[in-house]
Design a protein around this motif. Structure first.
Motif, PDB file in Angstrom:
ATOM      1  N   GLY A 152      -2.639   8.939   4.921  1.00  0.00           N
ATOM      2  CA  GLY A 152      -3.090   7.955   3.955  1.00  0.00           C
ATOM      3  C   GLY A 152      -4.372   7.292   4.427  1.00  0.00           C
ATOM      4  N   MET A 153      -5.305   7.060   3.510  1.00  0.00           N
ATOM      5  CA  MET A 153      -6.589   6.435   3.838  1.00  0.00           C
ATOM      6  C   MET A 153      -6.788   5.216   2.942  1.00  0.00           C
ATOM      7  SD  MET A 153     -10.435   8.024   3.490  1.00  0.00           S
ATOM      8  CE  MET A 153     -10.153   9.266   4.738  1.00  0.00           C
ATOM      9  N   ASP A 154      -7.299   4.116   3.533  1.00  0.00           N
ATOM     10  CA  ASP A 154      -7.526   2.915   2.736  1.00  0.00           C
ATOM     11  C   ASP A 154      -8.970   2.847   2.251  1.00  0.00           C
ATOM     12  OD1 ASP A 154      -9.000   2.085   4.925  1.00  0.00           O
ATOM     13  OD2 ASP A 154      -8.062   0.118   5.045  1.00  0.00           O
ATOM     14  N   ALA A 155      -9.317   1.737   1.574  1.00  0.00           N
ATOM     15  CA  ALA A 155     -10.651   1.608   0.981  1.00  0.00           C
ATOM     16  C   ALA A 155     -11.751   1.512   2.024  1.00  0.00           C
ATOM     17  CB  ALA A 155     -10.691   0.383   0.065  1.00  0.00           C
ATOM     18  N   ASP A 156     -11.407   1.197   3.273  1.00  0.00           N
ATOM     19  CA  ASP A 156     -12.401   1.153   4.347  1.00  0.00           C
ATOM     20  C   ASP A 156     -12.562   2.502   5.045  1.00  0.00           C
ATOM     21  OD1 ASP A 156     -12.835  -1.600   3.960  1.00  0.00           O
ATOM     22  OD2 ASP A 156     -11.071  -2.086   5.158  1.00  0.00           O
ATOM     23  N   GLY A 157     -11.835   3.517   4.579  1.00  0.00           N
ATOM     24  CA  GLY A 157     -11.917   4.827   5.197  1.00  0.00           C
ATOM     25  C   GLY A 157     -11.068   4.964   6.445  1.00  0.00           C
ATOM     26  N   VAL A 158     -10.145   4.027   6.655  1.00  0.00           N
ATOM     27  CA  VAL A 158      -9.280   4.079   7.840  1.00  0.00           C
ATOM     28  C   VAL A 158      -8.039   4.894   7.518  1.00  0.00           C
ATOM     29  CG1 VAL A 158      -7.901   2.722   9.456  1.00  0.00           C
ATOM     30  CG2 VAL A 158     -10.115   1.852   8.663  1.00  0.00           C
ATOM     31  N   VAL A 159      -7.761   5.886   8.344  1.00  0.00           N
ATOM     32  CA  VAL A 159      -6.562   6.703   8.211  1.00  0.00           C
ATOM     33  C   VAL A 159      -5.455   6.022   9.012  1.00  0.00           C
ATOM     34  CG1 VAL A 159      -5.546   8.944   8.718  1.00  0.00           C
ATOM     35  CG2 VAL A 159      -7.916   8.809   7.919  1.00  0.00           C
ATOM     36  N   PHE A 160      -4.329   5.719   8.366  1.00  0.00           N
ATOM     37  CA  PHE A 160      -3.369   4.859   9.041  1.00  0.00           C
ATOM     38  C   PHE A 160      -1.898   5.241   8.892  1.00  0.00           C
ATOM     39  CE2 PHE A 160      -3.752   3.256   4.777  1.00  0.00           C
ATOM     40  CZ  PHE A 160      -2.483   2.811   4.432  1.00  0.00           C
ATOM     41  N   ARG A 161      -1.558   6.207   8.055  1.00  0.00           N
ATOM     42  CA  ARG A 161      -0.138   6.538   7.925  1.00  0.00           C
ATOM     43  C   ARG A 161       0.023   7.998   7.528  1.00  0.00           C
ATOM     44  NH1 ARG A 161       2.793   4.348   2.571  1.00  0.00           N
ATOM     45  NH2 ARG A 161       4.269   5.812   3.486  1.00  0.00           N
ATOM     46  N   ASP A 162       1.259   8.519   7.661  1.00  0.00           N
ATOM     47  CA  ASP A 162       1.590   9.900   7.318  1.00  0.00           C
ATOM     48  C   ASP A 162       2.382   9.945   6.017  1.00  0.00           C
ATOM     49  OD1 ASP A 162       0.418  11.101   9.562  1.00  0.00           O
ATOM     50  OD2 ASP A 162       2.184  10.687  10.780  1.00  0.00           O
ATOM     51  N   PHE A 163       2.214  11.039   5.309  1.00  0.00           N
ATOM     52  CA  PHE A 163       3.026  11.331   4.123  1.00  0.00           C
ATOM     53  C   PHE A 163       3.679  12.693   4.305  1.00  0.00           C
ATOM     54  CE2 PHE A 163      -0.034   8.348   2.183  1.00  0.00           C
ATOM     55  CZ  PHE A 163       0.851   7.493   1.528  1.00  0.00           C
ATOM     56  N   ALA A 164       4.956  12.780   3.960  1.00  0.00           N
ATOM     57  CA  ALA A 164       5.625  14.078   4.006  1.00  0.00           C
ATOM     58  C   ALA A 164       5.164  14.953   2.840  1.00  0.00           C
ATOM     59  CB  ALA A 164       7.143  13.890   3.956  1.00  0.00           C
ATOM     60  N   GLN A 165       4.990  14.335   1.672  1.00  0.00           N
ATOM     61  CA  GLN A 165       4.492  15.020   0.483  1.00  0.00           C
ATOM     62  C   GLN A 165       3.358  14.188  -0.108  1.00  0.00           C
ATOM     63  OE1 GLN A 165       5.519  17.986  -0.572  1.00  0.00           O
ATOM     64  NE2 GLN A 165       7.112  18.141   1.017  1.00  0.00           N
ATOM     65  N   PRO A 166       2.358  14.840  -0.720  1.00  0.00           N
ATOM     66  CA  PRO A 166       1.252  14.070  -1.308  1.00  0.00           C
ATOM     67  C   PRO A 166       1.742  13.233  -2.491  1.00  0.00           C
ATOM     68  CG  PRO A 166       1.061  16.400  -1.858  1.00  0.00           C
ATOM     69  CD  PRO A 166       2.153  16.293  -0.850  1.00  0.00           C
ATOM     70  N   PRO A 167       1.563  11.929  -2.473  1.00  0.00           N
ATOM     71  CA  PRO A 167       1.991  11.099  -3.600  1.00  0.00           C
ATOM     72  C   PRO A 167       1.212  11.444  -4.869  1.00  0.00           C
ATOM     73  CG  PRO A 167       1.512   9.775  -1.641  1.00  0.00           C
ATOM     74  CD  PRO A 167       0.984  11.140  -1.388  1.00  0.00           C
ATOM     75  N   ARG A 168       1.914  11.519  -5.978  1.00  0.00           N
ATOM     76  CA  ARG A 168       1.253  11.883  -7.233  1.00  0.00           C
ATOM     77  C   ARG A 168       0.241  10.831  -7.671  1.00  0.00           C
ATOM     78  NH1 ARG A 168       6.178  14.238 -11.076  1.00  0.00           N
ATOM     79  NH2 ARG A 168       6.703  16.047  -9.742  1.00  0.00           N
TER      80      ARG A 168
END
Length: 260
Positions: A152-168
């Motif tokens: 997962g990436m936020d509006a500042d371009g920081v990658v901070f979490r994992d996803f098992a499946q891509p959220p729709r």
């Protein structure tokens, strides 16, 4: 024989003469004595107040910094969603039983702020015996695959979490192996600027360089966006442009949009 004569002179005001006291002199003497007693009492009051004040300061310092009466009994964490309070408490490293006043709040904020999912943090003392940690977590606006992991990436371009499946609900960012960090940040800025009506129609965002960013819509149409500069203007131009029949829409120069 001659009779001894008796002197008729009265004794003068010498050492043996009794003091003459008048009512006015007595009142003056009493006023003088009262003023003396008042001055002595005022001096003692100043000394007493100073001693009591010093004792109060010493007592307060001992109570705050050395006694167990105002020591840390717990930590309250607010604002977490993806992080658990236990994770935050573990990273904060606040010793139970330490006097509350001696906790270094800046160091606690620095430790909690090092968590990738934390955008900002505020730490304060909650008297008499708790530390309050208020966390603002990052919010994912896109998903990017890095090293085989969906992040997962936020509006500042920081990658901070994992996803098992891509959220729709979140657009995906695709990159080349040579895509640099600055380009990913620019891609995040583009996605953050998209209105909901456009964002919902985006399948993924292709990021190659900071000024080569493209939106691929769910129906396969392509929008050449360019960089994140003037994204607000580009977002206003695009809906009208999409009304035209085309496969590619170019809003990289929003004053001169084109279609192919």
């Amino acid at each position: 024989m001659a009779e001894p004569t008796t002197s008729s002179r009265r004794p003068g005001p010498g050492a043996g003469s009794p003091a003459v006291t008048t009512p006015a002199l007595e009142r003056t003497r009493r006023r003088f004595l009262r003023r003396q007693r008042a001055r002595r009492w005022l001096a003692w009051r100043v000394v007493l107040a100073t001693v009591v004040g010093l004792a109060g300061v010493v007592g307060a310092c001992w109570l705050l910094f050395f006694s167990q009466f105002l020591s840390v009994a717990g930590v309250e964490v607010r604002g977490t969603s993806h992080l658990s309070p236990e994770e935050v408490v573990a990273v904060a490293g606040i010793p139970t039983g330490e006097p509350l006043a001696r906790i270094d709040l800046d160091r606690v904020e620095s430790r909690v702020g090092s968590l990738a999912a934390v955008r900002s943090v505020a730490v304060s003392r909650a008297w008499p015996d708790e530390i309050l940690v208020e966390v603002e977590e990052r919010v994912a606006i896109a998903v990017v695959e890095l090293g085989g992991r969906l992040r997962g990436m936020d509006a500042d371009g920081v990658v901070f979490r994992d996803f098992a499946q891509p959220p729709r609900a979140l657009p995906r960012i695709t990159t080349d192996t040579v895509t640099r960090r600055e380009a990913l940040t620019e891609g995040a800025r583009v996605i953050a600027a998209l209105p909901g009506s456009i964002s919902r129609s985006v399948d993924h965002v292709e990021v190659r360089t900071v000024d080569q960013i493209s939106l691929v819509l769910g129906d396969g149409r392509r929008v050449e966006w360019g960089s994140a500069e003037q994204s607000g203007i580009k977002a206003r131009v695009l809906p009208a442009l999409l009304q035209r029949e085309a496969r590619t829409y170019d809003v990289s120069v929003p004053g001169q949009p084109t279609t192919k």
